[in-house]
Design a protein around this motif. Sequence first.
Motif, short mmCIF file in Angstrom:
data_model
loop_
_atom_site.label_atom_id
_atom_site.label_comp_id
_atom_site.label_asym_id
_atom_site.label_seq_id
_atom_site.Cartn_x
_atom_site.Cartn_y
_atom_site.Cartn_z
N GLN A 36 -84.14 -45.33 -37.78
CA GLN A 36 -84.27 -46.55 -37.64
C GLN A 36 -84.12 -47.32 -38.99
O GLN A 36 -84.20 -47.96 -39.27
CB GLN A 36 -85.95 -46.71 -37.31
N VAL A 37 -84.97 -46.31 -40.26
CA VAL A 37 -84.17 -46.63 -41.61
C VAL A 37 -82.57 -46.60 -42.11
O VAL A 37 -82.92 -47.77 -42.48
CB VAL A 37 -85.90 -45.85 -42.43
N MET A 38 -82.60 -45.69 -41.51
CA MET A 38 -80.59 -45.28 -41.79
C MET A 38 -80.22 -46.71 -40.91
O MET A 38 -79.23 -47.07 -41.57
CB MET A 38 -80.37 -44.28 -41.85
N GLN A 39 -80.90 -47.07 -39.77
CA GLN A 39 -79.72 -48.36 -39.76
C GLN A 39 -80.02 -49.61 -40.52
O GLN A 39 -79.08 -50.47 -40.08
CB GLN A 39 -80.67 -48.26 -37.67
N ILE A 40 -80.92 -50.38 -40.41
CA ILE A 40 -81.16 -50.87 -41.19
C ILE A 40 -80.59 -51.49 -43.19
O ILE A 40 -80.91 -52.00 -43.84
CB ILE A 40 -82.05 -51.93 -40.84
N ALA A 41 -80.06 -49.80 -43.64
CA ALA A 41 -80.23 -49.65 -44.90
C ALA A 41 -78.57 -50.54 -45.15
O ALA A 41 -78.13 -50.73 -44.38
CB ALA A 41 -79.21 -47.96 -45.06
N ASP A 42 -79.06 -50.48 -46.78
CA ASP A 42 -78.01 -51.61 -48.00
C ASP A 42 -77.57 -51.66 -48.37
O ASP A 42 -78.32 -50.81 -49.46
CB ASP A 42 -79.11 -53.14 -47.41
N ALA A 43 -75.79 -50.87 -48.72
CA ALA A 43 -75.59 -50.45 -49.61
C ALA A 43 -75.35 -51.46 -50.76
O ALA A 43 -75.52 -50.62 -51.94
CB ALA A 43 -73.97 -50.13 -49.33
N GLN A 44 -75.87 -52.45 -50.35
CA GLN A 44 -75.30 -53.55 -51.94
C GLN A 44 -76.93 -53.06 -52.61
O GLN A 44 -77.14 -53.13 -53.46
CB GLN A 44 -75.42 -55.46 -50.96
N LEU A 104 -79.62 -35.51 -48.08
CA LEU A 104 -79.74 -36.75 -49.09
C LEU A 104 -81.45 -37.35 -49.19
O LEU A 104 -81.57 -37.85 -50.34
CB LEU A 104 -78.87 -37.77 -49.55
N ASP A 105 -82.10 -37.72 -48.62
CA ASP A 105 -83.44 -38.44 -48.08
C ASP A 105 -83.95 -37.23 -48.60
O ASP A 105 -85.06 -37.43 -49.12
CB ASP A 105 -83.30 -38.52 -46.55
N ARG A 126 -89.68 -42.49 -53.41
CA ARG A 126 -90.87 -42.42 -52.40
C ARG A 126 -90.82 -43.76 -52.14
O ARG A 126 -91.02 -43.08 -50.77
CB ARG A 126 -92.29 -42.67 -53.54
N ASP A 127 -89.71 -44.48 -51.79
CA ASP A 127 -90.11 -45.65 -50.63
C ASP A 127 -88.48 -45.01 -49.67
O ASP A 127 -87.72 -44.82 -50.34
CB ASP A 127 -89.40 -46.80 -51.11
N PRO A 128 -88.77 -44.65 -48.53
CA PRO A 128 -88.02 -44.18 -47.58
C PRO A 128 -86.93 -45.58 -47.08
O PRO A 128 -85.40 -45.15 -47.50
CB PRO A 128 -88.70 -44.27 -46.08
N ARG A 131 -84.26 -45.25 -50.39
CA ARG A 131 -83.93 -43.75 -50.32
C ARG A 131 -82.38 -44.14 -49.59
O ARG A 131 -81.39 -43.91 -50.31
CB ARG A 131 -84.31 -42.47 -49.96
N ALA A 132 -82.87 -44.93 -48.22
CA ALA A 132 -82.06 -45.14 -47.30
C ALA A 132 -80.97 -45.40 -47.95
O ALA A 132 -79.81 -46.01 -47.85
CB ALA A 132 -82.24 -45.56 -45.98
N ASP A 133 -81.75 -47.11 -48.80
CA ASP A 133 -80.85 -47.91 -49.40
C ASP A 133 -79.20 -47.12 -50.34
O ASP A 133 -77.96 -47.07 -50.49
CB ASP A 133 -81.23 -49.01 -50.08
N LEU A 134 -79.74 -46.40 -51.09
CA LEU A 134 -79.37 -45.16 -51.70
C LEU A 134 -78.18 -44.45 -51.23
O LEU A 134 -76.95 -44.54 -51.26
CB LEU A 134 -80.08 -43.94 -52.70
#
Length: 142
Positions: A36-44, A104-105, A126-128, A131-134
Amino acid sequence: MTFRPTLVAVLALAACSRDDTAERRARLGPDPTFAQVMQIADAQAGARGFGQCAACHSIAAGGADRNGPNLHGVYGAPIAQNRPRFGYTDALQAQRGVWDDRRLDRWLADPRANVPGTTMTFAGVRDPLARADLIAYLKTQR
């Protein structure tokens, strides 16, 4: 009130680049899964967060290694093999697999706990969601 086209463009760009982290967190709800976190990850957002990585890593195609290896093309690459001239630790070279979302996570959360013996001194993210954004950003750098 009359707006000049330049001012309208600047305001539009500012709106597009605003930090929507709080909104994305609210959509996740309590105790989200990794998927779910990866689904809303933002590359910017990840590009903005990469600043903390840039102290030791470059990311430009063909860029030099620094204290850490250049990270261009690292997503999907075999672990400790992306930069053949970089001196990866034995601990990292002993790892199998590729740098994918989950790997990577775990690495970004706490590199030294993930691979004891690594010389990477970074304490981790620490923030998931950060990390997903990165990770989303690293995916764009191939």
